[in-house]
Design an enzyme around this catalytic site. Sequence first.
Site, PDB file in Angstrom:
ATOM      1  CG  HIS A 199      -1.638  -1.327   0.978  1.00  0.00           C
ATOM      2  ND1 HIS A 199      -1.881  -2.302   0.957  1.00  0.00           N
ATOM      3  CD2 HIS A 199      -3.383  -1.023  -0.152  1.00  0.00           C
ATOM      4  CE1 HIS A 199      -3.201  -3.359   0.419  1.00  0.00           C
ATOM      5  NE2 HIS A 199      -3.891  -2.335  -0.136  1.00  0.00           N
ATOM      6  NE  ARG A 306      -6.536   0.457  -2.444  1.00  0.00           N
ATOM      7  CZ  ARG A 306      -5.844   0.790  -3.035  1.00  0.00           C
ATOM      8  NH1 ARG A 306      -6.346   1.730  -4.235  1.00  0.00           N
ATOM      9  NH2 ARG A 306      -5.766  -0.597  -4.051  1.00  0.00           N
ATOM     10  NE  ARG A 342     -11.038  -1.749  -0.691  1.00  0.00           N
ATOM     11  CZ  ARG A 342      -9.927  -2.259  -0.823  1.00  0.00           C
ATOM     12  NH1 ARG A 342      -9.956  -2.806  -2.099  1.00  0.00           N
ATOM     13  NH2 ARG A 342      -8.916  -1.528  -0.439  1.00  0.00           N
ATOM     14  CD  GLU A 442      -9.896  -8.181  -2.564  1.00  0.00           C
ATOM     15  OE1 GLU A 442      -8.340  -7.194  -3.492  1.00  0.00           O
ATOM     16  OE2 GLU A 442     -10.608  -7.711  -1.837  1.00  0.00           O
ATOM     17  CG  ASN A 465      -3.190  -4.591  -6.158  1.00  0.00           C
ATOM     18  OD1 ASN A 465      -2.831  -4.457  -7.181  1.00  0.00           O
ATOM     19  ND2 ASN A 465      -3.699  -3.185  -5.578  1.00  0.00           N
ATOM     20  CG  ASP A 466      -5.222  -8.500  -2.045  1.00  0.00           C
ATOM     21  OD1 ASP A 466      -4.657  -8.780  -1.162  1.00  0.00           O
ATOM     22  OD2 ASP A 466      -5.711  -7.415  -1.484  1.00  0.00           O
ATOM     23  NE  ARG A 476      -1.376  -5.563  -1.677  1.00  0.00           N
ATOM     24  CZ  ARG A 476      -2.414  -5.321  -1.827  1.00  0.00           C
ATOM     25  NH1 ARG A 476      -3.386  -6.320  -1.767  1.00  0.00           N
ATOM     26  NH2 ARG A 476      -2.132  -4.006  -2.818  1.00  0.00           N
ATOM     27  CB  CYS A 513     -10.634  -0.899  -8.488  1.00  0.00           C
ATOM     28  SG  CYS A 513     -10.321  -2.482  -7.903  1.00  0.00           S
TER      29      CYS A 513
HETATM   30  C1  PEP Z   1      -6.473  -5.031  -5.267  1.00  0.00           C
HETATM   31  O1  PEP Z   1      -6.586  -6.361  -4.052  1.00  0.00           O
HETATM   32  O2  PEP Z   1      -6.286  -5.070  -5.989  1.00  0.00           O
HETATM   33  C2  PEP Z   1      -6.740  -4.443  -5.050  1.00  0.00           C
HETATM   34  C3  PEP Z   1      -7.520  -3.115  -5.656  1.00  0.00           C
HETATM   35  O3  PEP Z   1      -7.266  -3.707  -3.021  1.00  0.00           O
HETATM   36  P1  PEP Z   1      -6.372  -3.119  -1.865  1.00  0.00           P
HETATM   37  O4  PEP Z   1      -4.685  -2.710  -3.610  1.00  0.00           O
HETATM   38  O5  PEP Z   1      -6.528  -2.286  -1.601  1.00  0.00           O
HETATM   39  O6  PEP Z   1      -5.609  -4.586  -1.728  1.00  0.00           O
HETATM   40 MG    MG Z   2      -6.660  -5.740  -1.972  1.00  0.00          MG
END
Ligand code: PEP
Ligand code: MG
Length: 589
Positions: A199, A306, A342, A442, A465-466, A476, A513
């Site tokens: 993040h 977020r 979200r 995710e 991302n997840d 990650r 996203c």
């Molecule tokens: C993701 O996991 O791709 C996502 C957009 O959520 P975050 O990065 O906030 O976990």
């Molecule tokens: Mg995520």
Amino acid sequence: MDDQNTKTENNLQGLGVAKGIAHGEAFVMLNRELKAPVYEIRTADRPNEIRRFQDAIIKTKNEINSLKAELVAAIGESEAAIFDAHLMVLEDVAIMQETMALFEKESFNIEYCYMAVVDKFISAFEKIDDPFIKERIGDLKDVSTRVLRSLLGIESVKIGQYSDAMILVSSDFTPSDFSLVDKSKILGIVSEKGSATCHTAILSRSLGIPCVVGVAGVVEQISSGEFLLVDGYNGKVYVNPSDETLSVYNELESVHKENQKIFDASLPSPSKTADGCDFNVEINISDASDVVEGTMNYCDGIGLFRTENFFLNTASFPDEQAQFETYKAAVVAANGKPIIIRTLDLGGDKNLTLMKELHKEENPFMGCRAIRFCLDHPEVFLTQLRAILRASVYGDVKIMLPMICSIREVERARVFIEKAKEQLTERGEPFNKDIKVGVMIEVPSAAFTVDIIADSCDFISIGTNDLVQYLLAVDRVNEMVAHLYEPYHPAVIRTLDTIVSSARAKGIPVGICGEIAADPIFTPLLLGMGVTHFSMSATSIAEIKFLLRRLTMKEAVELKNEVIGMKRSRHIVNRLRSFHYESLRPFVK
Ligand code: PEP
Ligand code: MG
């Protein structure tokens, strides 16, 4: 800085996670998790050891007082009150007496005795369920770290107190550290820990701050005040860069600026591919202030708000009114365009100080994160849902649920949404009764049951991302396995295709996203799969819109069909790169 060019250049390599080039002085933030060494003290040296301790306490007291004075001058008395609490903790009689008693009893060094007593107090406080005590834990940790640094002769962090903009260098720069720093003072970020989708990287990208993570031993290799050049495109950090390096980067920067102007020219044009298919480019935000003036004129909405970042900056869970005001500000900033809010995605690397003390998890990404936390904490969840519903009166608001693993969780969350609606109705508060509810895909279990989950939601958005971390079993945020975090892995490509085709068969819209939505190499592939909503940091919108407007659906589908049959990440990434290069070449430098 004057003699930067007489010093030898030293190059460090990491992972470039937020594009851009920064040059300026380094500010090294020392690791807060210092450990006290332990060794024996001879009887003859004992008086000296006690003097060392007294000096450290006086030094820390002076340090806190001068920080307080700086803060009073900058923002006023009330905000600086935190330092009064720190002074009380520093001079706490019980801690002092117990430290001295332990020192008398054992023959260990004073920092060891002091930290042993501090840890004992912290463990005792952690058992008490009282918000006031929880705050004292934070104070005690902060103050004891200062004392320990002083004993060890390490310079203290004065984050947020400096007046010039600098490049922050840290072993681990966490999302909550952003709340400690005046963001306009950050030229760049270099950190030892982290990865492309941690993040910190995401926030850096959205703030347009060049960022390089995964630089081994960076805190030992750079000193505060040294001149740095940070290349966020290629993950390079130059310590004391030579004139030659500086001039190469000046050139590079001007090429990037020229290209950016070309991309920016697309912004006012309609979001349509070269053969007339509609798409949406949307922005990811963490706060209404991320919606810079004018942004909503050229993007098609806010694809991800977020909300947890607001919680990270507070000492306790914000109440309904505070949340309502935050969400309403974002809805108003969306200026009539759709905004997807979200629900809380706490956990993983987004830990409240408060939460860290409530839950200690061995494996937080697999633990009580996101929707799991909300379903387990009905009051926290209901409060947030009421605040979102109240904000829905001011625009086109949708709710999105993170980290869903099964339709059962969506159904349970929907029960809470209905309950929040009932509570507002009883209170006579207005809200949008037909608010749309979407689900983030995710987690693999959700990815392979989109056809089932679609029965209980209005849209999906893929959180790559997840998804990548859970599919490939690669944390990650762990730099040791960052090289295994491969968004181009055939398993990821196939899973994305399955998700998109299942959702389309059910007739619900599909967005992305996660960070790959901002990766230009991925853009044609995602379009070819059938993704219609691309949500990303505002800084990437121009480039992605430029690309999408130049593609035809036919060529994107052909590319997708070719890539889906490939067996190796390397082949996939090479093909996507060559396609990207060919389609961009006529237009940019
Ligand atoms: C993701 O996991 O791709 C996502 C957009 O959520 P975050 O990065 O906030 O976990
Ligand atoms: Mg995520």
